[in-house]
Design an enzyme around this catalytic site. Structure first.
Site, PDB file in Angstrom:
ATOM      1  N   VAL A 300     -10.317  -4.340  47.344  1.00 12.24           N
ATOM      2  CA  VAL A 300     -11.094  -5.522  46.974  1.00 12.24           C
ATOM      3  C   VAL A 300     -12.088  -5.877  48.072  1.00 12.24           C
ATOM      4  O   VAL A 300     -13.226  -6.300  47.812  1.00 12.24           O
ATOM      5  CB  VAL A 300     -10.158  -6.708  46.664  1.00 12.24           C
ATOM      6  N   ALA A 301     -11.671  -5.704  49.331  1.00  8.03           N
ATOM      7  CA  ALA A 301     -12.566  -6.019  50.445  1.00  8.03           C
ATOM      8  C   ALA A 301     -13.734  -5.049  50.514  1.00  8.03           C
ATOM      9  O   ALA A 301     -14.846  -5.421  50.885  1.00  8.03           O
ATOM     10  CB  ALA A 301     -11.785  -5.982  51.764  1.00  8.03           C
ATOM     11  N   ASP A 347     -55.766   0.656  31.142  1.00 11.76           N
ATOM     12  CA  ASP A 347     -56.783   0.801  30.120  1.00 11.76           C
ATOM     13  C   ASP A 347     -57.931  -0.143  30.457  1.00 11.76           C
ATOM     14  O   ASP A 347     -57.775  -1.072  31.252  1.00 11.76           O
ATOM     15  CB  ASP A 347     -56.183   0.453  28.752  1.00 11.76           C
ATOM     16  N   ASP A 647     -52.740  -1.052  25.298  1.00 10.99           N
ATOM     17  CA  ASP A 647     -52.535  -1.870  24.106  1.00 10.99           C
ATOM     18  C   ASP A 647     -52.515  -1.065  22.817  1.00 10.99           C
ATOM     19  O   ASP A 647     -52.073  -1.560  21.787  1.00 10.99           O
ATOM     20  CB  ASP A 647     -53.624  -2.950  23.993  1.00 10.99           C
ATOM     21  N   GLU A 716     -14.928  -7.648  56.725  1.00 14.61           N
ATOM     22  CA  GLU A 716     -13.549  -7.755  56.236  1.00 14.61           C
ATOM     23  C   GLU A 716     -12.783  -6.444  56.455  1.00 14.61           C
ATOM     24  O   GLU A 716     -11.611  -6.453  56.873  1.00 14.61           O
ATOM     25  CB  GLU A 716     -13.551  -8.100  54.741  1.00 14.61           C
ATOM     26  N   THR A 744     -17.100 -17.491  48.425  1.00 14.71           N
ATOM     27  CA  THR A 744     -17.951 -17.623  49.608  1.00 14.71           C
ATOM     28  C   THR A 744     -19.125 -16.659  49.564  1.00 14.71           C
ATOM     29  O   THR A 744     -20.255 -17.021  49.868  1.00 14.71           O
ATOM     30  CB  THR A 744     -17.112 -17.400  50.877  1.00 14.71           C
TER      31      THR A 744
END
Length: 913
Positions: A300-301, A347, A647, A716, A744
């Protein structure tokens, strides 16, 4: 010269195309065309033969595109590496009994997937849009009679009849024309209706120069004609475009490639870190279940759970901002692609220009006068040598004649205030020029009512109208200069009417040639007093030469300059005439020291020659859809990130192939809009520049929060891995890790996604499409921020344990310090090059996010029931000050790193610096 060989007569002929057997249809005489298609031009096919050919060739319609199922689109959203890692994390959390973590991570995965699915579900409809452009019925000759048949039943060999207002239902070789003019801008890019004839042409004639052909989906603007059908369905020019669209695959954007690389890198890192930590724990004799829990926490970190959702949400917010800047994005990743654009292939008609013919110059009474203003708004002034002047009498008479000899109407817009034209654009420009001189066409008609007229024809090349005046009937004529001047015997100058001798006539023709050399369409205007239909086109008095053009948008030049300053090269690619294209390109600053080539010259280049020359070519004219596709492909092969604007139907393949296709929302066809990733709601080239700036800002902000998230997660990992290697207890609980990653890191990261653009953003060179996010400065700052964070929090945790602080207090101190470090990082990472002191609090959303997270941190640490949930305990004021002091050290460390990188010239030099 040898006569072209006609296709061999056959009961079941295949349309001869330039890339197939036999000579192209436009180069053959009519008898060869009829023989090649085994048809009679005067009677058409028999009903039985038409039915048989319909079975053989199939219906005259475009094949439906192979649609991707909605389920497939939804499943494709889960093929992202980061999403797969998070799904593994969900599975581990469920297996270990951590339902809260599983629910939160699963919700984030589902949100990111659903947002992506909604954006992709409408991405592949270009072929359907092409089918909507087909005419429902067609008039043909069958069995010698004129009959209406469903357009889908047309077959090669049918003789198709067309008239003003009709839409051609198939590609045909013209066999009869009466003043026929066809609007082909959707296919060729030609800005005005094209006069057609039935004469054979050179085999090498480009698509826009095939005046003896009519193409499916184009509109008859004037006159009538008959054409023998040579191609239907997927064999038409529209069908060729449809095949190109089917064969083009969209490449991933730079952001998608960067995030894929991030995902692979994080997956490998997570596997190595988890394997290392779990193995070390088992060697030390730790319980297997505890180490699996620890490993899950580490996984998870490693993975920033909020990243997929934050990326999608930030792109969605950017899309909403771009709507306010007249850019509508259909696929979110296209936004950041704009930030890497190095070439804009644009164009001309309707994009750089107004798509509204405008009188630019008038030569009257020996004086050349300029006319300001653009489009159909009757606002402008007349100038001589750049200085404003009142319209002289000769000019007023010429503009009165031009307005009266026109059928166009100028009307104010009912809702948007924009002036609207009813009628021919060239005649509309004459009416507008007269209005700028104070001559209202409605009032002129009341004063000088029309009593008769001689209409325009392609043979006479002029139009004459007769009007009742106080002095009797007066004829007013306008048309080609050589035709009008040949009928003039006198001219109007400042002193009145004088004789027009041969020398004066040559001088006027020379003046007309000079105006034409400036890419102006030139008309001559004349009058004849005491006129009748019998003498109205003889013994005329010459009044003026009028030079017209579809002018550049007033803001287009500034937009081009901004592109150049930003290191983006604008390239014009148009189906219009070479002289017109080059004149507009020079006026806008697009054609400077580069080359201008035509479609025929492009055909003469093989791919290797084009690859060598493509970066030096600034203007392409008279191009086909295949030409546009070749140019885009060649530029991409040279490493460019290409934006293609357009276009028309002819633009669709290149729009889809380009890194970012930009369609025009007002004048654009459905095909162009569906093939493009972005649509401009105001058809304004300047809006493209605004979109490029927004795209650069989006990519810059994505880079900011990626730096922030990855530096946070690296910190972490350093903390958890360091504690494991040192044989220390887990410094953070799994719930605390999840809080740091989701709460956080989440809100400040989202706030960074709407960070105000840095002030020098549009003076930086565009990044390489191969560069991605992780440049040397970005990697260095991630590493410095992560390592310093890990060392600081690990050092604090080890010190707290050695000072005999309870484990819960040591973990709380570490948790609080880690959270505070993230807040300081967020402000430092608002730029990877500029100082934190450069508008430090300009991002009010970041200010609010940090304030909110500070409040939550205080609650998590101090509120009893939250302490139980998060494993925290209250801290003293001294401990808070210690945590804040240690956390703040990240700021000088990162700022010193930026300074070192600036001095090492690690950043690309600003354009023009």
């Amino acid at each position: 010269m040898a006569r072209p060989t006609a296709p061999a007569p056959s009961r079941t002929p295949a349309p001869a195309r330039p890339d197939g057997a036999g000579a192209p249809w436009h180069s053959l005489p009519l008898d060869a065309v009829a023989a090649g298609l085994d048809t009679r031009l005067d009677a058409g096919l028999s009903s039985g033969e038409a039915r048989r050919r319909l079975v053989e060739h199939g219906p005259n319609e475009l094949e439906a595109a192979r649609r991707v199922s909605s389920w497939r689109l939804l499943l494709d959203q889960f093929r992202n590496v980061l999403i797969l890692i998070l799904l593994v994390a969900v599975g581990l959390s469920i297996a270990l009994g951590h339902a809260t973590e599983a629910i939160v991570i699963g919700a984030i995965v589902l949100l990111a997937a659903l947002l992506g699915f909604v954006q992709e579900v409408r991405a592949e409809r270009a072929i359907e849009a092409l089918t909507r452009m087909a005419a429902p019925t067609a008039t043909v000759r069958r069995d010698g009679k004129e009959v209406d048949v469903p357009a889908r039943e047309l077959v090669p060999g049918d003789v198709m009849l067309v008239g003003a207002g009709d839409k051609a239902s198939a590609d045909g070789r013209l066999v009869e024309t009466v003043n026929l003019q066809v609007e082909e801008s959707a296919l060729t890019g030609e800005s005005v209706a094209v006069e057609k004839h039935a004469d054979e042409l050179a085999a090498a004639a480009s698509l826009g120069d095939r005046r003896n052909m009519v193409y499916s989906g184009t509109t008859i603007a004037y006159g009538r004609g008959a054409a023998v059908v040579v191609a239907t369905g997927m064999e038409t020019e529209f069908g060729a475009i449809a095949r190109m669209l089917e064969s083009i695959e969209r490449a991933k954007t730079p952001l998608q490639l960067s995030l894929d690389r991030v995902g692979v890198l994080l997956a490998r890192a997570a596997f190595v870190v988890v394997l290392l930590v779990v193995s070390l724990g088992l060697v030390r004799g730790e319980p297997l279940l505890d180490m699996l829990l620890f490993g899950t926490a580490l996984a998870v970190a490693v993975v920033p759970e909020a990243l997929p959702a934050v990326v999608t949400i930030s792109l969605t917010l950017a899309a909403q901002r771009m709507v306010k800047r007249n850019a509508l994005v259909r696929r979110l990743p296209a936004i950041e692609t704009l930030g890497s654009v190095t070439v804009i292939c644009t164009d001309k008609t309707g994009t750089l220009t107004r798509d509204e013919m405008t009188v630019r110059k008038v030569f009257a009474a020996g004086q050349l006068l300029g006319v300001s203003g653009a489009g159909y708004e009757p606002a402008g002034e007349f100038t001589r040598n750049g200085s404003p002047v009142d319209p002289p009498g000769a000019l007023l008479e010429a503009l009165r004649a031009a307005a009266l000899a026109s059928d166009a109407r100028l009307l104010p817009g009912e809702t948007d205030g924009q002036w609207q034209l009813r009628g021919d654009p060239t005649e509309g420009a004459l009416v507008v020029a007269a209005a700028k001189a104070g001559l209202d066409r409605g009032e002129l008609e009341q004063r000088f009512p029309r009593v008769d007229e001689i209409p325009f024809s392609s043979e006479s090349k002029r139009m004459t109208t007769l009007h009742e005046t106080e002095d009797g009937v007066v004829a007013y004529a306008k048309g080609a200069p050589e035709v009008i001047l040949a009928s003039c015997t006198r001219q109007l100058d400042a002193s009145g009417e004088t004789e027009l001798d041969a020398e004066a006539r040559e001088a006027l023709l020379h003046a007309a040639e000079q105006l034409a050399g400036e890419a102006l369409r030139v008309l001559a205007v004349a009058r004849r007093p005491a006129a009748s239909v019998g003498n109205a086109e003889h013994d005329l008095t010459f009044l003026a030469l009028v030079g017209l053009i579809d002018p550049p948008r007033p803001e287009a030049r500034d937009a081009v300059e901004t592109c150049v300053e930003a290191g983006v090269t604008p390239v014009m690619i148009t189906g219009d005439h070479p002289l017109t294209a080059e004149a507009i390109a020079r006026e806008l600053g697009i054609l400077t020291d580069g080359r201008a080539v035509t479609g025929s010259e492009l055909d003469a280049m093989d791919d290797a020659e084009l690859d060598d020359a493509v970066e030096a070519i600034q203007v392409y004219s008279r191009v086909s859809p295949l030409h546009k596709l070749r140019v885009v492909t060649a530029l991409q092969a040279r490493g460019h990130s290409v934006a293609m604007t357009g276009d028309g139907v002819n633009d669709a393949p290149a729009l889809k192939k380009a890194d970012i296709g930009v369609a025009m929302g007002v004048t654009g066809t459905d095909v162009a809009k569906e093939a493009a990733a972005m649509t401009l709601t105001d058809d304004n080239f300047a809006s493209i520049v605004a979109a490029v700036e927004e795209g650069r800002g989006v990519f810059s902000n994505i880079k900011k929060y990626l730096m922030y998230l990855l530096a946070a997660n690296l910190g972490e990992i350093g903390l958890l891995l360091g504690a494991s290697l040192a044989g220390k207890p887990l410094p953070l609980s799994p719930v605390q890790i999840l809080y740091v990653n989701l709460a956080t890191d989440g809100l400040p990261a989202l706030a960074l996604s709407v960070d105000p653009a840095e002030r020098d953003l549009m003076r930086r060179p565009p990044r390489s499409r191969r560069q991605g996010i992780f440049t040397r400065p970005v990697v260095a700052l991630i590493a410095v921020g992560g390592v310093w964070s890990g060392l600081t929090t690990l050092g604090l945790f080890v010190w707290a344990l050695s000072a005999d602080r309870p484990l819960s207090e040591a973990m709380t101190m570490t948790f609080a310090t880690l959270v505070l470090i993230e807040f300081f990082k967020a402000f430092s990472f608002r730029s990877d090059r500029n100082s934190i002191l450069d508008r430090p609090f300009a991002n009010r959303w970041l200010n609010l996010a940090v304030a909110w997270e500070l409040l939550l941190l205080g609650l998590v640490v101090n509120v009893p029931f939250l302490q139980d949930a998060f494993g925290t305990r209250a801290l003293s004021l001294e401990t808070w000050l210690l945590a804040a002091g240690l956390a703040s050290t990240i700021v000088p460390v990162l700022e010193i790193s930026k300074l070192v990188l600036r001095r090492a010239r690690a950043y690309p030099t600003a354009v023009g610096a």
